[in-house]
Every structure is written in C-alpha cells, then in structure tokens.
Write a protein that holds these residues in place. Sequence first.
Motif, PDB file in Angstrom:
ATOM      1  N   ILE A 156       0.914  -1.217   0.260  1.00  0.00           N
ATOM      2  CA  ILE A 156      -0.130   0.219   0.002  1.00  0.00           C
ATOM      3  C   ILE A 156       0.888   1.280  -0.031  1.00  0.00           C
ATOM      4  O   ILE A 156       0.676   2.160  -0.841  1.00  0.00           O
ATOM      5  N   ALA A 157       2.098   1.166   0.734  1.00  0.00           N
ATOM      6  CA  ALA A 157       3.009   2.297   0.825  1.00  0.00           C
ATOM      7  C   ALA A 157       3.183   2.566  -0.410  1.00  0.00           C
ATOM      8  O   ALA A 157       3.698   3.774  -0.976  1.00  0.00           O
ATOM      9  N   ALA A 158       3.822   1.635  -1.247  1.00  0.00           N
ATOM     10  CA  ALA A 158       4.510   1.774  -2.443  1.00  0.00           C
ATOM     11  C   ALA A 158       3.602   2.267  -3.496  1.00  0.00           C
ATOM     12  O   ALA A 158       3.989   3.199  -4.238  1.00  0.00           O
ATOM     13  N   THR A 159       2.353   1.888  -3.368  1.00  0.00           N
ATOM     14  CA  THR A 159       1.273   2.560  -4.388  1.00  0.00           C
ATOM     15  C   THR A 159       1.167   3.934  -3.991  1.00  0.00           C
ATOM     16  O   THR A 159       1.062   4.636  -4.961  1.00  0.00           O
ATOM     17  N   LEU A 160       0.874   4.298  -2.856  1.00  0.00           N
ATOM     18  CA  LEU A 160       0.806   5.673  -2.497  1.00  0.00           C
ATOM     19  C   LEU A 160       1.993   6.399  -3.083  1.00  0.00           C
ATOM     20  O   LEU A 160       1.845   7.600  -3.255  1.00  0.00           O
ATOM     21  N   ASN A 161       3.195   5.952  -2.853  1.00  0.00           N
ATOM     22  CA  ASN A 161       4.286   6.572  -3.287  1.00  0.00           C
ATOM     23  C   ASN A 161       4.432   6.905  -4.766  1.00  0.00           C
ATOM     24  O   ASN A 161       5.002   7.791  -5.263  1.00  0.00           O
ATOM     25  N   GLU A 162       3.850   5.991  -5.521  1.00  0.00           N
ATOM     26  CA  GLU A 162       3.961   6.108  -7.016  1.00  0.00           C
ATOM     27  C   GLU A 162       2.700   7.118  -7.340  1.00  0.00           C
ATOM     28  O   GLU A 162       3.087   8.071  -8.092  1.00  0.00           O
ATOM     29  N   LEU A 163       1.880   7.184  -6.759  1.00  0.00           N
ATOM     30  CA  LEU A 163       0.701   8.077  -6.809  1.00  0.00           C
ATOM     31  C   LEU A 163       1.207   9.602  -6.598  1.00  0.00           C
ATOM     32  O   LEU A 163       0.872  10.584  -7.162  1.00  0.00           O
ATOM     33  N   THR A 164       2.034   9.634  -5.563  1.00  0.00           N
ATOM     34  CA  THR A 164       2.785  10.883  -5.028  1.00  0.00           C
ATOM     35  C   THR A 164       3.589  11.581  -6.316  1.00  0.00           C
ATOM     36  O   THR A 164       3.704  12.481  -6.576  1.00  0.00           O
ATOM     37  N   PHE A 165       4.395  10.552  -6.821  1.00  0.00           N
ATOM     38  CA  PHE A 165       5.617  10.786  -7.792  1.00  0.00           C
ATOM     39  C   PHE A 165       4.739  10.898  -9.326  1.00  0.00           C
ATOM     40  O   PHE A 165       5.465  11.754 -10.083  1.00  0.00           O
ATOM     41  N   VAL A 166       3.547  10.417  -9.421  1.00  0.00           N
ATOM     42  CA  VAL A 166       2.893  10.983 -10.551  1.00  0.00           C
ATOM     43  C   VAL A 166       1.991  12.160 -10.393  1.00  0.00           C
ATOM     44  O   VAL A 166       2.041  12.798 -11.171  1.00  0.00           O
ATOM     45  N   LEU A 167       1.351  12.374  -9.348  1.00  0.00           N
ATOM     46  CA  LEU A 167       0.675  13.579  -8.994  1.00  0.00           C
ATOM     47  C   LEU A 167       1.379  14.929  -8.584  1.00  0.00           C
ATOM     48  O   LEU A 167       0.912  16.100  -8.914  1.00  0.00           O
TER      49      LEU A 167
END
Length: 400
Positions: A156-167
């Motif tokens: 979950i943390a990795a998914t949120l991290n990717e969303l952070t780097f996308v957004l």
Amino acid sequence: MTDLGAQPSGDIASEPLDRPLSRWPLLRWFASSATLNVPQASAPVAFSLVALGVMGDARGGAAMILAMTLAQVAGAIPITRLGRNRSAATFLRLLVAFRTLALAAVVLCAHYQAPFALLVVFAAVAGLVNGAAFGYLRALLNHFTPPSHLPRTLGIAATLNELTFVLGPVVASALGAVSPVFALLALTLLGAIPALLVPQAGESHVEDVPHAEGSVLSPSILLWLACAAAGSSTVAAIEIGAVALALKFGYPPTLAILFTVPLCLASVAGGIWVSVRNRMVSSRAVVLLLCVLTLGAALAALGPSLATTVVGAILIGLVLAPLGTYYSLVLDRLAPPRRRPEVFALLRTSSAIGIIFASAVLTAASLSSALIVVTATMFAVTLTVGVATLRRRTGAVNQA
C-alpha cells in the motif's frame, strides 16, 4: 556464504497476529509516508519553474535537484546516527521540520530574487535529511503493524508513493501556472505534514533476529542495496530519457508521457498486487523478478520500435513494488535491530545513487549507449543474486 534472508517458502501470511492493532496510527503513518516524498516528487518541476523565474533558465532546476540528491547521499548515515539515542518519532519530526525550514528559505530567496547560488545551497540543506527521514519513518512502521501484515502494508505504501510521484509534478505544474513561488510554498507545506501526523511509537512488532550489533554494510545487506541502486538507475534512465526516446521514434517531446505514464501505472498495479497477495516472495521469485526488470531494460535499450520500448517500460514498472517490498522486508531481517533506521536510510540513498548514476551516464553518452550501460549493470546485479541464491540452496541441500 551470503545470507539472502533465508525464507524458503516466502509465505508469512500464515503467521499469527501478535495482537489486534488500532488502525488510526497506521493510517497516520500512511499519510506521513505519502506526504514525506512530496517535495522530492514535485521538485523537478517546481525547481525548474523557480529557476526560470529567478535566472531565466529552467535548466537551473537540474542544478538544484543535483545538489539536493548529493546532499541526501552525504547526510544519510551521519544524520541517522544523530538520532540513535532519541525517540524515533520525535527525531523524524525534527528532521521534517528542518527540511521545511530549508525549503522555506528557498521560497524566500525566490520571492526576493536572491542570487541563484543561495537557492542551490538551501536546496542542498533540505536534501541532507531526506535519507535519514525515510529511514526513521520506515523503522517506525514495525511498531504499527505485525509481521504478518508487513507485505500488504508496504505494498500500500509503495502504491501511495507512486501516486505521489505521478501527481506531484502535475500539482507543481498547475500551481506554477499561478506562481512558481506559490507552488513551491504549497508543496513545502504538504511535505511538512509528517511532522504533524507521524504517530508516537510503542512496542515493535518485528521479532529481533540475532544481529544485535552487526555491521550495516555486511555482504548480504550490500547485495540488496546494490539491487536497489541498479533498479533505480533503470527507472531513472527511462524517466530522464523519456523526451529523448520520443524524439528517437519521431514523436514530439510532449509525448514523452508514452513511456513515463505506462511505467507509473504498471508500478501502481504492482503495488496493488503486493497488497492483495500479502506475502513475501521467495528468493527464487526475486531472481525471476530481477530477470523481468533486466528484460524490460533491454527492450527499452535495444527495442526497434515504440511498442517494444513501451513494453519494456511496463515490465520495469510491474516489478518495482514487489522488488521494493522484498528489499524492505529482507533488510528488516538482516539489519541489526538498533540500526534499522541506518539501513533503511541506506536503502533510500541507494536509490538516489542509482538516479545520479543514470543522470551521469545520460549526460556523458548518447541515449542508446546510456540505456545499454544501465541494462548491463542490471544484468550484472541479477546474475550476482542468481549465483548467491544458487549457492545458498546448494549449501542447504549439502547440510541436509
């Protein structure tokens, strides 16, 4: 013989929970984890816009990013050790506050049109604590979730991290249209959220392995840090070289998203897969994942068409979260218990070194040559892990 973590089945989902845990501290940790990376995710765009406003050249943003990244590498271990005898949560808050003040200084320098050198200096000061902050945040996670839930939590943390780097870049661009200084100020405030949200730690839920005061640079730990660096260089080569790849296939620079967006979306999908599966993959599966990453890098480097290059980017993205989760879990087991923040800081620093390596190669060589060098590095690391895994399994059979 290198100890790769020694988990033959790779299934830890069957372990009993230590005890029921409150979800609120874990939710606060997730929010802290996602927002901690906001300044780094948005910095390439935000710094470039600020540099354009201060000196009339967006390339100055690259100098600020380089200064921040080099400072992160230099400060990771020394600053992490400063907090060894302090509360992890309290020290993390201090690190985030320090970074916020440094970024606020960048905002003020940009607003008052100070010499650009000052912006570079304060960007470096902000970067000093990035590695240490990640190390303490990751070490704190052991207090909020039992071992049986760690793979899911890290997924979950990795998914949120990717969303952070996308957004992050998107938000920086949108706010930058109003004012580059306002954009940097808003992103600085978002990056300060962990200082307010990070929960105080209680008892750790990860059993200490017999590495009471071992080295943080043992051969087994170094192996996985090298894997993280090689994987990071592969991703960075695609993201940094995306514009050049678009031009290579005869497309306008704006279509660089043809490579970066599929990579990011595939990475998010990989994080979701890890969360749903909630298991630590076996050592053999890790070798397979590294092979997929190497294949993706090879397709990006040698692919004759746009389609094959995009497929390579997708393959790279799909394995990022499973591999990153494995690195985090295996280092949790290999690290001396009291020095886990240092090891996790080194994990983040390894990723930074990979970015620096990819940037340097792309600067010194052509796009094709740079991608081949990165692919060769990934292949060498994969081969090393494969040989170490084979030796460990052979040794286990001989002992039996």
